[in-house]
Design a protein around this motif. Structure first.
Motif: not given
Length: 76
Positions: A59-74
């Protein structure tokens, strides 16, 4: 006398089988812990059983992969 020798052996085996994680067993807490060495974010997961720990690791690996791929908006 070695306390929880079987559980410590299970943690050592998991540590060898999970190259992206450092797995250990806490004698005082009687819980399994895994520290991610594979992910771009710091992560520690814990569980009462090795099976539960593996599930939380995935679950942690999946969460980490999705958070890295998600575009960051400021927002300013």
């Amino acid at each position: 006398m070695r306390w929880d020798a079987g559980k410590r052996a299970l943690a050592a085996q998991m540590d060898r089988l999970e190259p992206g994680w450092h797995v250990m067993y806490g004698l005082w807490s009687r819980r399994f812990y895994a520290i991610a060495t594979c992910c771009p974010v710091a992560m520690i997961v814990e569980a009462r059983t090795p099976e539960e720990l593996r599930e939380r690791m995935r679950e942690g690996e999946l969460e980490a992969m999705t958070s890295v791929r998600a575009p960051m908006t400021k927002v300013a």
